[in-house]
Design a protein around this motif. Structure first.
Motif, PDB file in Angstrom:
ATOM      1  N   UNK A 155       0.868  -1.171   0.000  1.00 17.21           N
ATOM      2  CA  UNK A 155       0.000   0.000   0.000  1.00 17.21           C
ATOM      3  C   UNK A 155       0.910   1.229   0.000  1.00 17.21           C
ATOM      4  N   UNK A 156       0.885   1.992  -1.112  1.00 13.90           N
ATOM      5  CA  UNK A 156       1.843   3.082  -1.285  1.00 13.90           C
ATOM      6  C   UNK A 156       1.451   4.257  -0.387  1.00 13.90           C
ATOM      7  N   UNK A 157       2.417   4.736   0.395  1.00 15.54           N
ATOM      8  CA  UNK A 157       2.172   5.758   1.410  1.00 15.54           C
ATOM      9  C   UNK A 157       2.537   7.152   0.915  1.00 15.54           C
ATOM     10  N   UNK A 158       3.690   7.281   0.267  1.00 12.03           N
ATOM     11  CA  UNK A 158       4.080   8.605  -0.241  1.00 12.03           C
ATOM     12  C   UNK A 158       5.117   8.453  -1.341  1.00 12.03           C
ATOM     13  N   UNK A 159       5.170   9.490  -2.212  1.00 11.47           N
ATOM     14  CA  UNK A 159       6.188   9.554  -3.253  1.00 11.47           C
ATOM     15  C   UNK A 159       5.706   9.018  -4.583  1.00 11.47           C
ATOM     16  N   UNK A 160       6.454   9.362  -5.631  1.00 13.86           N
ATOM     17  CA  UNK A 160       6.195   8.909  -6.992  1.00 13.86           C
ATOM     18  C   UNK A 160       7.513   8.547  -7.652  1.00 13.86           C
ATOM     19  N   UNK A 161       7.414   7.820  -8.741  1.00 12.25           N
ATOM     20  CA  UNK A 161       8.603   7.488  -9.516  1.00 12.25           C
ATOM     21  C   UNK A 161       9.131   6.098  -9.288  1.00 12.25           C
ATOM     22  N   UNK A 162       8.624   5.409  -8.274  1.00 17.24           N
ATOM     23  CA  UNK A 162       9.054   4.035  -8.021  1.00 17.24           C
ATOM     24  C   UNK A 162       8.098   3.071  -8.708  1.00 17.24           C
ATOM     25  N   UNK A 163       8.513   1.836  -8.789  1.00 14.53           N
ATOM     26  CA  UNK A 163       7.703   0.806  -9.422  1.00 14.53           C
ATOM     27  C   UNK A 163       8.060  -0.553  -8.834  1.00 14.53           C
ATOM     28  N   UNK A 164       7.124  -1.487  -8.957  1.00 12.12           N
ATOM     29  CA  UNK A 164       7.368  -2.885  -8.648  1.00 12.12           C
ATOM     30  C   UNK A 164       7.160  -3.682  -9.922  1.00 12.12           C
ATOM     31  N   UNK A 165       8.101  -4.541 -10.241  1.00 14.16           N
ATOM     32  CA  UNK A 165       7.948  -5.437 -11.386  1.00 14.16           C
ATOM     33  C   UNK A 165       7.633  -6.830 -10.855  1.00 14.16           C
ATOM     34  N   UNK A 166       6.471  -7.360 -11.251  1.00 16.84           N
ATOM     35  CA  UNK A 166       6.013  -8.671 -10.791  1.00 16.84           C
ATOM     36  C   UNK A 166       5.866  -9.581 -12.008  1.00 16.84           C
ATOM     37  N   UNK A 167       6.698 -10.617 -12.073  1.00 17.54           N
ATOM     38  CA  UNK A 167       6.665 -11.561 -13.204  1.00 17.54           C
ATOM     39  C   UNK A 167       6.689 -10.825 -14.545  1.00 17.54           C
ATOM     40  N   UNK A 168       7.538  -9.791 -14.635  1.00 15.91           N
ATOM     41  CA  UNK A 168       7.703  -9.051 -15.874  1.00 15.91           C
ATOM     42  C   UNK A 168       6.705  -7.933 -16.094  1.00 15.91           C
ATOM     43  N   UNK A 169       5.691  -7.809 -15.219  1.00 15.27           N
ATOM     44  CA  UNK A 169       4.688  -6.745 -15.352  1.00 15.27           C
ATOM     45  C   UNK A 169       5.093  -5.567 -14.470  1.00 15.27           C
ATOM     46  N   UNK A 170       5.324  -4.420 -15.093  1.00 15.38           N
ATOM     47  CA  UNK A 170       5.806  -3.243 -14.374  1.00 15.38           C
ATOM     48  C   UNK A 170       4.626  -2.449 -13.832  1.00 15.38           C
TER      49      UNK A 170
END
Length: 345
Positions: free
Chosen positions: A117-132
């Motif tokens: 659950x994203x709390x603050x900030x932008x510009x980050x990402x999670x890649x899950x099984x190749x899905x960004x």
């Protein structure tokens, strides 16, 4: 209820003989494991205010480079279980994770299920099984059991998110482990746009049978809009609440823990009945007062609290002019599968 015999009532020689053969009499401890009426929870009501936590988390970013941490997390531990156990409740692990600009948390997969659950900030990402999956405040991102995932940051400000895992349960079952991996190749962007409208899914639907988690990112902008539309279209509804589900089956988005988002209308006071499952409340927007037996927490944005099971709770929006939004996690899906789930009114 009948009083049972105590361990010290037994002769010392008899107790020693039991111990020698790794035996334990049940009756002295029967009421502890089967208490009358309802369980005796170890989970205590507790609140973790974000502002104090945030400064310590940013300090951790200065003290420990990501290469030395792999995942830079401060665990939200419930003292009722012992801080060393790293449990928010009997089945729920919580942690606040920090990723700084330019950092990469390497790919791995593990047996516990996780959500972010994203709390603050932008510009980050999670890649899950190749899905960004891009990360924005209020988004929910799944990293289910056994799926490769990693985190990266292309922005210029710190990004923080709340990790929610079923780690305590999986660890108790002696089934918890991790496998390290290499950086993933991005093969697709987040698939949430394909499921934006209820009642329709990509076709042919059954070609996705090999993907039990067709939707990995639940954007907050969409969830918030659904809550506002629900409040507008059904003004007399008791609770403006939506569940995070698998869009193709309607089942809970994960198998052990359940997740939902609740909107408290301006000035609303909502009484929740005692449920058998413990609950975690995380304030996404606005402020809410949480009242339960002998305790009251005043949640500001990004604050998190935990409530034991079998406990009635009252939530109140402190604002008379603006809605408040709360993310909720519990283990109701697991309890329902086991036939243990109860609601007491």
């Amino acid at each position: 209820m009948q009083e049972l015999g105590r361990l010290e009532d037994l002769p010392e020689a008899y107790r020693a003989a039991l111990t020698e053969q790794n035996l334990v009499p049940l009756w002295p401890s029967l009421r502890a494991v089967l208490p009358p009426g309802k369980p005796i929870p170890r989970t205590r009501p507790i609140c973790w205010p974000y502002q104090g936590l945030r400064s310590l988390l940013l300090q951790a970013g200065e003290l420990t480079p990501i290469e030395k941490a792999e995942r830079r997390v401060l665990v939200l531990a419930n003292p009722g279980h012992g801080l060393e156990k790293m449990q928010a409740s009997a089945t729920i692990y919580l942690g606040m994770q920090l990723l700084l600009p330019g950092e990469w948390a390497p790919a791995h997969r593990h047996t516990p299920n996780a959500v972010r659950m994203i709390v603050e900030g932008d510009g980050a990402y999670t890649t899950v099984e190749g899905e960004k999956c891009p990360m924005s405040r209020g988004d929910l991102i799944l990293t289910p059991t056994g799926l490769w995932h990693e985190h990266g940051h292309d922005g210029d400000q710190p990004v923080v998110w709340l990790d929610v895992l079923d780690l305590p349960l999986v660890y108790y079952m002696e089934a918890s482990y991790v496998t390290e991996g290499k950086a993933q190749t991005v093969t697709s962007e987040a698939n949430d746009q394909a499921y934006q409208r209820g009642g329709v899914v990509p076709t042919p639907m059954f070609n996705r049978a090999g993907q039990p988690f067709p939707m990995l990112r639940y954007p907050w902008v969409d969830v918030r809009a659904v809550l506002e539309a629900l409040a507008l279209s059904q003004p007399d509804i008791e609770a403006v609440q939506v569940a995070y589900v698998n869009p193709e089956t309607g089942a809970d988005c994960q198998k052990i823990l359940g997740f939902s988002a609740l909107m408290l209308r301006p000035g609303e006071r909502l009484q929740l009945p005692a449920r058998s499952c413990a609950m975690v409340f995380h304030q996404i927007e606005g402020g809410a007062d949480v009242s339960l037996e002998g305790h009251q927490f005043s949640l500001a944005e990004a604050d998190t609290c935990c409530i034991p099971g079998y406990t009635p709770v009252t939530l109140a929006n402190r604002s008379k002019d603006h809605a408040a939004f709360v993310f909720i996690a519990d283990d109701a899906p697991l309890q329902k599968k086991l036939g243990l789930y109860e609601v007491r009114t």
